[in-house]
Scaffold this active site. Structure first.
Site, short mmCIF file in Angstrom:
data_model
loop_
_atom_site.label_atom_id
_atom_site.label_comp_id
_atom_site.label_asym_id
_atom_site.label_seq_id
_atom_site.Cartn_x
_atom_site.Cartn_y
_atom_site.Cartn_z
N LYS A 255 -5.94 -32.31 13.45
CA LYS A 255 -6.12 -31.64 14.78
C LYS A 255 -5.31 -32.33 15.64
CE LYS A 255 -11.17 -30.47 14.29
NZ LYS A 255 -11.03 -29.22 14.61
N ARG A 329 -17.23 -24.99 6.21
CA ARG A 329 -17.88 -23.93 5.29
C ARG A 329 -17.78 -24.48 3.82
NH1 ARG A 329 -12.82 -20.12 7.34
NH2 ARG A 329 -13.43 -21.14 8.93
N1 BES Z 1 -15.52 -28.41 13.64
C1 BES Z 1 -14.62 -27.40 13.78
C2 BES Z 1 -14.92 -26.48 14.94
C3 BES Z 1 -15.07 -26.47 16.15
C4 BES Z 1 -14.12 -26.46 17.06
C5 BES Z 1 -16.47 -27.03 16.66
C6 BES Z 1 -14.57 -26.60 18.48
C7 BES Z 1 -16.69 -27.43 17.98
C8 BES Z 1 -15.73 -27.24 18.94
C9 BES Z 1 -14.09 -26.88 12.58
O1 BES Z 1 -14.43 -27.62 11.34
C10 BES Z 1 -12.77 -26.44 12.52
O2 BES Z 1 -11.89 -27.19 12.61
N2 BES Z 1 -12.62 -25.38 12.64
C11 BES Z 1 -11.27 -24.91 12.61
C12 BES Z 1 -11.10 -23.78 11.58
C13 BES Z 1 -9.64 -23.28 11.25
C14 BES Z 1 -8.86 -24.25 10.35
C15 BES Z 1 -9.76 -22.04 10.26
C16 BES Z 1 -11.27 -24.03 13.73
O3 BES Z 1 -11.83 -23.11 14.34
O4 BES Z 1 -9.97 -24.11 14.52
ZN ZN Z 2 -12.47 -28.72 11.07
#
Ligand code: BES
Ligand code: ZN
Ligand code: ZN
Length: 477
Positions: A255, A329
């Site tokens: 990230k 997931r």
């Molecule tokens: N934990 C994150 C989602 C999230 C984002 C929670 C902001 C709380 C606040 C999740 O694991 C994630 O990283 N999701 C990605 C998925 C993508 C790679 C398809 C996302 O939503 O950017």
């Molecule tokens: Zn994630």
């Protein structure tokens, strides 16, 4: 904090909160306590707060507006705000009149005040002080006592779970989350089993293991179960699954750094589910609850799963990992499969801080609800409305599934297109539910950890505990 219920004010020398819905202001009651009040001072609008002195210097008087019927579900925040804003001004004893309030307002008053007076700064050398030692709830209605006790028990659980979500990830490892569940179970009368890494390997929870393999803190599966001691009638089994990522760096699909710190809250679903089973046990609900929490740290390491890797899962299905940041997931897939293989839940609800996409869709004011079942959608939505943890249903049409198909594996963990991410994530989960007819998924990414008037930084909300509590109560025999 010592909480007691009385039919009359115990002493004149006490700070006092008088809260009124807009159409129920009792001017005579207000005038009993203060000489300095004129009717135009206070209209009763939602969240209005008037701060006065009582007669003869006998403490402070807070008039709190509760607004009209549409504000009622939110009134917990009004009380919390009143208590929080004035927490340093209050003296040892705080009294709160509840007599004229309805049951929901009584619950919300008790909850808001207890949560508003929480002591902050767990890691500070000098912890913030809260002067209040005694809270007296004043009511002549006998049935209010049980509601006050219920709200007190709920608030305790809510505060503990908010604290768990707020804890930093160097403290809060998967094992720490498991220990929290174990001590909650010991203190509240339910059972917990924790599968460690070796057990996950021998049982084949390959998707959970793959997410955790880049961390020095090994993954665990927490399996909690509550059954009433003397069940009445044919009780329902409800399976709850909560995402327990103790920290989400994104893994090798790392990230950006700016907001990565918020990812200590990526176990908000786990906290909601532990909170819910704790409450079911504390309040001896007449339901059977199985709560499953897959927990891992998603870290960057030479051992981490790579984008493109194909992994196995507890269900036997293979998964192509397109993006290691779509890890929630993966662990939920194993959590759901474990629940389905080892228990026979009539209802299944999973909660997860799953996608940024649900925040794009609904913002910070509602969680996304995904289910094919109208009955469960209706039950959960109504619970959410009444406890002010709102849900909004999004579609699960099969058209979205085509995006999740892989050439080499049974499914891939990320769609090829940057659209409808919350829905395609839900479709991925559905693939592991074996067509269970009463499954619902709740994406709480936007609501579990939020900016608010109650903290300088983003902080835990406790979202999901009260929602699930209300839902479980409805499904009691
Ligand atoms: N934990 C994150 C989602 C999230 C984002 C929670 C902001 C709380 C606040 C999740 O694991 C994630 O990283 N999701 C990605 C998925 C993508 C790679 C398809 C996302 O939503 O950017
Ligand atoms: Zn994630
Ligand atoms: Zn995550």
């Amino acid at each position: 904090m010592n909480i007691t219920v009385h039919t009359k004010l115990q002493s004149k020398e006490t700070d006092l909160i008088l809260a009124f819905p807009k159409d129920k202001k009792d001017i005579n009651l207000i005038k009993k306590f203060t000489d300095f009040f004129s009717e135009s001072d206070f209209s009763g609008e939602s969240k209005e707060l008037v701060y006065l002195y009582k007669k003869n210097g006998e403490g402070k008087l807070f008039l709190l507006g509760l607004g009209d019927a549409k504000d009622q579900a939110k009134s917990s925040t009004f009380f919390r705000s009143c208590a929080y804003q004035n927490r340093k001004k209050l003296s040892k004893t705080l009294s709160v009149y509840l007599d004229h309030l309805n049951d929901q307002q009584v619950f919300n008053a008790v909850n808001g005040i207890i949560v508003g007076l929480r002591q902050n700064g767990a890691f500070k050398q000098e912890r913030e002080t809260v002067n209040t030692e005694e809270i007296h709830f004043i009511t002549e209605k006998a049935h209010h006592s049980a509601i006050i006790e219920e709200a007190r028990l709920y608030s305790e659980t809510q505060l503990d779970m908010m604290h768990l979500v707020d804890l930093p990830s160097n403290v809060k490892t998967p094992e720490f989350i498991a220990e929290t569940a174990v001590s909650s179970a010991e203190n509240n009368g339910y059972t917990v089993r924790v599968l460690n890494k070796a057990e996950l390997e021998s049982e084949g929870l390959k998707a959970l293991l793959s997410v955790g393999q880049g961390s020095i803190h090994p993954p665990v599966l927490i399996v909690a179960e509550y059954k009433p001691a003397n069940p009445k009638g044919n009780i329902k089994t409800i399976g709850l699954v909560g995402k327990g990522i103790s920290f989400d760096t994104g893994g090798l699909s790392i990230k950006p750094s700016a907001n990565m710190g918020y990812m200590k809250s990526d176990m908000g679903g786990a906290a909601a589910v532990i909170g819910a089973i704790e409450l079911a046990a504390k309040l001896r609900l007449n339901v059977h609850i199985v709560a499953i929490i897959p927990s891992a740290e998603n870290s960057v390491d030479a051992l981490s799963t790579r984008p493109g890797d194909i992994i196995g899962s507890y269900s036997g299905k293979s998964i192509e990992v397109i993006d290691t940041d779509a890890e929630g997931r993966l662990i939920l897939a194993d959590g759901l499969s474990y629940l389905l293989k080892n228990y026979k839940p009539e209802y299944i609800v999973d909660l997860a801080t799953l996608t940024g996409s649900v925040i794009q869709t609904l913002g910070y004011h509602a969680a996304g609800l995904f289910t094919q079942n109208d009955e469960i959608a209706q039950l959960l939505t109504a619970s959410g409305d009444s406890v002010s943890e709102r849900l909004w249903r999004l579609p699960l049409w099969d058209d979205y599934m085509s995006e999740m198909l892989s050439d080499m594996a049974d499914i891939k963990n990320l769609s090829g297109k940057p659209v409808a991410g919350a829905i395609t994530a839900a479709k991925f989960l559905e693939f592991f539910t074996e067509n269970h007819s009463k499954w619902a998924h709740i994406d709480i990414a936007g609501v579990a950890f939020a900016d608010s008037e109650f903290a300088k930084q983003r902080s835990a909300t406790g979202f999901g505990i009260r929602l699930l509590y209300d839902f479980m109560k409805k499904l009691q025999q």
